[in-house]
Design a protein around this motif. Structure first.
Motif, mmCIF file in Angstrom:
data_model
loop_
_atom_site.group_PDB
_atom_site.id
_atom_site.type_symbol
_atom_site.label_atom_id
_atom_site.label_comp_id
_atom_site.label_asym_id
_atom_site.label_seq_id
_atom_site.Cartn_x
_atom_site.Cartn_y
_atom_site.Cartn_z
ATOM 1 N N GLY A 243 11.466 -1.658 5.565
ATOM 2 C CA GLY A 243 11.748 -1.135 4.240
ATOM 3 C C GLY A 243 10.741 -1.437 3.169
ATOM 4 N N TRP A 244 9.623 -2.059 3.499
ATOM 5 C CA TRP A 244 8.577 -2.298 2.513
ATOM 6 C C TRP A 244 7.711 -1.047 2.387
ATOM 7 N N THR A 245 7.214 -0.794 1.192
ATOM 8 C CA THR A 245 6.404 0.404 0.950
ATOM 9 C C THR A 245 5.116 0.037 0.221
ATOM 10 N N VAL A 246 4.128 0.898 0.348
ATOM 11 C CA VAL A 246 2.813 0.691 -0.265
ATOM 12 C C VAL A 246 2.537 1.869 -1.193
ATOM 13 N N GLY A 247 2.017 1.558 -2.390
ATOM 14 C CA GLY A 247 1.589 2.606 -3.310
ATOM 15 C C GLY A 247 2.487 2.730 -4.509
ATOM 16 N N PHE A 248 1.862 2.855 -5.691
ATOM 17 C CA PHE A 248 2.574 3.005 -6.952
ATOM 18 C C PHE A 248 1.681 3.797 -7.893
ATOM 19 N N PRO A 249 2.259 4.625 -8.774
ATOM 20 C CA PRO A 249 1.413 5.383 -9.709
ATOM 21 C C PRO A 249 0.414 4.485 -10.424
ATOM 22 N N GLY A 250 -0.848 4.877 -10.392
ATOM 23 C CA GLY A 250 -1.919 4.098 -10.990
ATOM 24 C C GLY A 250 -2.753 3.344 -9.980
ATOM 25 N N ASP A 251 -2.285 3.247 -8.724
ATOM 26 C CA ASP A 251 -3.107 2.608 -7.690
ATOM 27 C C ASP A 251 -4.375 3.425 -7.463
ATOM 28 N N ASN A 252 -5.507 2.739 -7.396
ATOM 29 C CA ASN A 252 -6.777 3.446 -7.248
ATOM 30 C C ASN A 252 -7.794 2.702 -6.384
ATOM 31 N N ALA A 253 -7.360 1.657 -5.666
ATOM 32 C CA ALA A 253 -8.290 0.941 -4.789
ATOM 33 C C ALA A 253 -8.789 1.885 -3.702
ATOM 34 N N THR A 254 -10.054 1.752 -3.372
ATOM 35 C CA THR A 254 -10.654 2.617 -2.348
ATOM 36 C C THR A 254 -10.639 1.961 -0.971
ATOM 37 N N THR A 255 -10.647 0.639 -0.905
ATOM 38 C CA THR A 255 -10.520 -0.092 0.359
ATOM 39 C C THR A 255 -9.612 -1.287 0.120
ATOM 40 N N GLY A 256 -9.199 -1.926 1.230
ATOM 41 C CA GLY A 256 -8.332 -3.090 1.114
ATOM 42 C C GLY A 256 -6.927 -2.724 0.697
ATOM 43 N N THR B 40 -0.729 -1.744 -4.498
ATOM 44 C CA THR B 40 0.587 -2.327 -4.783
ATOM 45 C C THR B 40 1.454 -2.317 -3.531
ATOM 46 N N LEU B 41 2.134 -3.435 -3.281
ATOM 47 C CA LEU B 41 3.113 -3.573 -2.211
ATOM 48 C C LEU B 41 4.483 -3.760 -2.843
ATOM 49 N N LEU B 42 5.478 -2.954 -2.407
ATOM 50 C CA LEU B 42 6.821 -3.017 -2.977
ATOM 51 C C LEU B 42 7.823 -3.451 -1.927
ATOM 52 N N SER B 43 8.729 -4.346 -2.326
ATOM 53 C CA SER B 43 9.799 -4.803 -1.450
ATOM 54 C C SER B 43 10.881 -3.735 -1.348
#
Length: 885
Positions: free
Chosen positions: A607-620, A668-671
């Motif tokens: 149930g963990w998710t990745v990504g949130f509005p404003g995320d802009n990292a290109t790697t990592g 961003t990592l979300l629980s």
């Protein structure tokens, strides 16, 4: 980036700046307190990077970058096509359990072009050519160059290290057989953290070059730096200390071990040799003697090491250690054997130079160890170091600690026997003594006559103790012989029904037994004290047979309760407590019926998710996986074996530490979303890894942890960085009370933000072992001191309609009970028969049709819904008519 295949060098606007600057100038002090020498003077100024190549055939391969600096008064030759350039060696040392050993060495990198940088802060005056290193200038050789297998030459081709002479081009050129060949090669068993707990590691770089040696400046050409070794995979190496300029790695022994001493000696051929030693008391009447001999650059090398050994001394556990040459080197690796003859303990090479010039001597840039145990205390004495190559003198001496000729034999057969609350010591004397000292845990208890062979300690009391017997003859102590003893308390507490961490909030019972031991006898009744926030109160312990029972009153759910017990011993008059040290120490319990324990070890996708509005990292980008270790990223997750997975900013390391770190912005990592609305006092904890201390912009970024109740407004939990003790990697724990930050709602969520705002930063983060924890309490709607679930389960309350609430509470809340018999009218009628959903006294097809109609066609509701529960799962649904049919 500089490549070794460079054939020309372009200098723009430099020649005009450096015209006439090749002459002598003032030497530089590169932050070491000692300036350079007259003439060319090269040192290892920095270790810029490390490559960890992996393992093969039981070995790990590494390469360490080395940045040289010319701190002398003249330019240093750096000509690729002949012998007028430096060769560069790398070594690895380990300090473990008081032993400092050379465990890895590389072949040699041949210098080919000198850049003109200023890494040592000397104010570089460029030479204007790549064939000379200018005054105060530095030249970087990154790890990929020092580890390029095809360009590395054999150490044995340095023919005269004292004068900086070597063969060129290289003669020995065997084919590389695996990824460790020619590199800084180390046995996996020597670096595996699982096999080397508490070990410290140090890399060393060493330059040898002719004009530096001719100027008399070859004794400062080695430097070292502390490193750490990661677990598993390629056992990654990373820096953990600053560069120690001009100090060979053997100095790290004395720097990190107060028992160690390191001495330096100039040799007859203009070289330099270091001798280190340490002596420790084995605390059993013997002493451990540890020696290390490091040859910095003596051409004659060292072929023997001898110590005086007085007659009568018992020597055991003689040992030797050297560092293996490898990858087809011609130098013999036969270990030196210890010889104990004619008052001398000596180690020497198996073949002298005259018989085998490639014999196993302590050659330049290598260190050998010698060790033994002896039953004699240390005194200053002379170690004799014999040269490997013939010449005058044949040897030289070093003043070190050696076994004393004046020693005392220790006692033998020492026993320490507890007798009730006393300890009886007995032993046999090894010789005629003047006196005998008895100590307990380092404190002297008595000084006895030299003929005594027993002693009784009547004042120890409960505990675990170490006793020592140290005999003295003619003023010389034997060294303490130890034995251990444990005196149990006269009374012990046992809990036949267990002793958990929860107390039933509606009242609980604790059973206690008192065990008489070590001559103890219970006096009177034991006592129990508890504190629910208003101070300690004594609670009666009622005897039943050989047990005592305490009954707690109801205590509000969620209350932290402190508890201890005490009992009196008739024999000693001592009051024994559990836990020991009460009331200053106590057991901690919580008034609750259950625990919420939502644990995420990240081994599965839950149930963990990745990504949130404003995320802009290109790697990592955040990724769940088994991380590949780098100097910034962990090699392993936090969970104990067999766990391997965690959330990490790019699990795959890529080709280097900076290849897959966080770049270009944030990720961003979300629980999962948590329902805390019915929780009492939830806490959240997690283990995190964060590294921002490397790269071109170290300590410039932050790692943020935030919490929200709606996914829109986020409040801070913690901000890690930009500086501080937890920003250079390592797993760290954090915990917080949810209610301290947000309201307890049904939509609580946590997020973790890693970002690279300052260009060039090396950013890595990881999250593992996330826990949501809370106490739970059942309702007690009828106020009988028993939770509703427990009431129904025990049958003390009925629940005829299966709604989880005792029927008497349903009736109190307004459910119909016209005849007042305590049974819900909805459950009355014909005698209850499971399956008789339409309450007609029989179980048949009509019951299934009736239930289906009630479920899907708005038909009449059952008068006894529980009768329709054919599968007896506590709920009525489509499964029940299917079971009936």
């Amino acid at each position: 980036m500089r490549q070794q295949t460079t054939t020309a060098w372009l200098w723009v606007g430099v020649l005009c700046l450096c015209t006439g600057f090749a002459g002598a100038q003032q030497p530089c002090d590169p932050g070491i307190g000692t300036p350079g020498g007259t003439g060319p003077d090269v040192i290892v100024g920095e270790f810029p990077d490390i490559n960890s190549y992996g393992t093969a055939n039981g070995y790990a391969g590494y390469a360490v970058g080395t940045t040289s600096c010319n701190i002398g008064t003249q330019q240093l030759q750096w000509i690729a096509g002949n012998t007028n350039h430096p060769v560069i060696g790398q070594n690895l040392y380990r300090l473990k359990d008081g032993r400092f050993e050379h465990i890895g060495m590389s072949w040699l990198k041949h210098g080919f072009t000198a850049l003109q940088q200023n890494a040592c802060g000397c104010g570089c005056a460029p030479s204007g050519t790549g064939t000379m290193l200018g005054l105060g200038c530095s030249d970087p050789y990154v790890a990929s160059l020092n580890g390029n297998q095809g360009d590395l030459g054999a150490r044995s081709e340095v023919t005269n290290p004292a004068q900086g002479l070597f063969l060129y081009p290289q003669v020995l050129d065997p084919p590389n057989q695996d990824l460790t060949w020619r590199r800084l090669r180390v046995a996996v068993s020597d670096v595996d953290p699982a096999q080397n707990a508490g070990a410290l590691y140090f890399v060393e770089g060493h330059y040898v070059t002719p004009d530096d040696a001719a100027a008399g400046n070859a004794h400062n050409n080695a430097s070292h730096r502390q490193v750490s070794i990661g677990s598993g995979g390629n056992f990654p190496m990373s820096f953990s200390g600053a560069t120690q300029r001009t100090r060979p790695a053997i100095f790290a022994w004395a720097d990190n071990d107060p028992n160690a001493t390191v001495l330096g000696f100039n040799t007859s051929d203009g070289g330099r040799v270091f001798v280190g030693y340490s002596v420790t008391d084995n605390l059993d009447g013997t002493f451990h003697y540890e020696y290390a001999v490091m040859n910095l650059n003596s051409t004659r090398a060292i072929g023997s090491f001898a110590l005086p050994l007085p007659t009568g001394i018992t020597v055991q556990n003689e040992g030797f250690h050297d560092c293996d040459y490898h990858s087809g080197e011609v130098i013999d690796g036969t270990d030196w054997a210890a010889q104990n003859t004619l008052g001398t303990l000596q180690w020497e090479t198996a073949q002298p130079h005259s018989a085998n010039p490639n014999g196993n001597a302590i050659r330049w840039s290598s260190m050998y160890n010698f060790r033994f145990d002896a039953n004699s205390m240390p005194v200053p004495g002379s170690a004799t170091l014999g040269y490997f190559q013939a010449g005058t003198p044949a040897d030289f001496t070093a003043t070190v600690l050696v076994p004393s000729a004046d020693f005392t034999l220790p006692v033998t057969g020492l026993t320490c026997t507890p007798t009730d609350q006393d300890v009886v010591l007995a032993w046999t004397n090894g010789e005629a003594y003047d006196s005998i000292e008895v100590t307990r845990d380092g404190v002297t208890l008595a000084t006895l006559a030299g003929t005594d062979t027993t002693y009784t300690d009547v004042a120890a009391g409960t505990g675990v103790y170490q006793y020592r017997i140290n005999a003295v003859a003619a003023g010389v102590p034997s060294g303490g012989i130890p034995c251990d003893a444990e005196i149990l308390p006269p009374l012990a507490f046992e809990y036949p029904n267990g002793f958990g961490e929860l107390l039933n909030p509606f009242g609980d019972t604790l059973a206690v037994q008192i065990v008489e031991q070590s001559g103890g006898a219970l006096s009177g009744a034991p006592r129990l004290f508890y504190d629910d926030g208003s101070g300690f109160t004594q609670l009666a312990l009622n005897p039943v047979g050989n047990e005592y029972f305490a009954t707690f009153p109801p205590i509000a759910c969620g209350t932290e309760v402190h508890l201890y017990l005490e009992a009196d011993d008739l024999t000693t008059g001592v009051t024994v407590t559990d836990p020991e040290g009460a009331p200053s120490t106590f057991f901690v319990l919580t008034s609750a019926t259950n625990l919420t324990d939502d644990f995420y070890d990240m081994e599965t996708d839950n149930g963990w998710t990745v990504g949130f509005p404003g995320d802009n990292a290109t790697t990592g980008i955040w990724d769940r996986g088994d991380p590949e270790g780098t100097t910034a990223q962990p090699e392993d997750d936090h969970s104990p074996d067999p766990g391997t997975q965690c959330w990490v900013t790019g699990a795959a390391a890529g080709g280097s530490a900076g290849a897959n770190d966080v770049d270009g912005g944030r990720t961003t990592l979300l629980s999962p979303v948590f329902d805390t609305s019915m929780m009492i006092d939830p806490t959240i904890s997690y283990w995190r890894w964060y590294s921002n201390g490397a790269g071109q912009a170290p300590n410039s970024d932050t790692f943020r942890v935030q919490i929200s109740t709606n996914g829109l407004a986020w409040l801070p939990v913690e901000v890690v960085g930009p500086a501080g003790p937890e920003v250079n990697g390592g797993w760290f724990f954090n915990e917080f009370r949810v209610a301290d930050i947000v309201a307890l709602t049904g939509t609580v969520q946590v997020r973790f933000i890693a970002e690279d705002v300052a260009p060039g930063g090396l950013i890595e983060a990881a999250i593992d072992d996330f826990l949501l924890f809370d106490f739970e309490c059942d309702d007690d709607c009828n106020g009988n001191g028993v939770g509703d679930d427990s009431d129904i389960l025990a049958g003390t309350s009925s629940d005829c309609d299966g709604n989880g609430i005792p029927d008497e509470c349903d009736i109190t809340a307004g459910a119909s009970d016209v005849d007042g018999n305590g049974v819900l009218d909805s459950c009355e009628g014909a005698e209850f028969v499971r399956g008789d959903c339409n309450n007609d006294g029989s179980t048949d097809l009509s019951d299934a049709i009736f239930h289906l109609s009630a479920l899907f066609n708005a038909g009449d509701a059952p008068t006894c819904e529980r009768a329709c529960d054919n599968d007896d799962d506590g709920a009525t649904n489509i499964g029940d008519p299917i079971v009936l049919l």
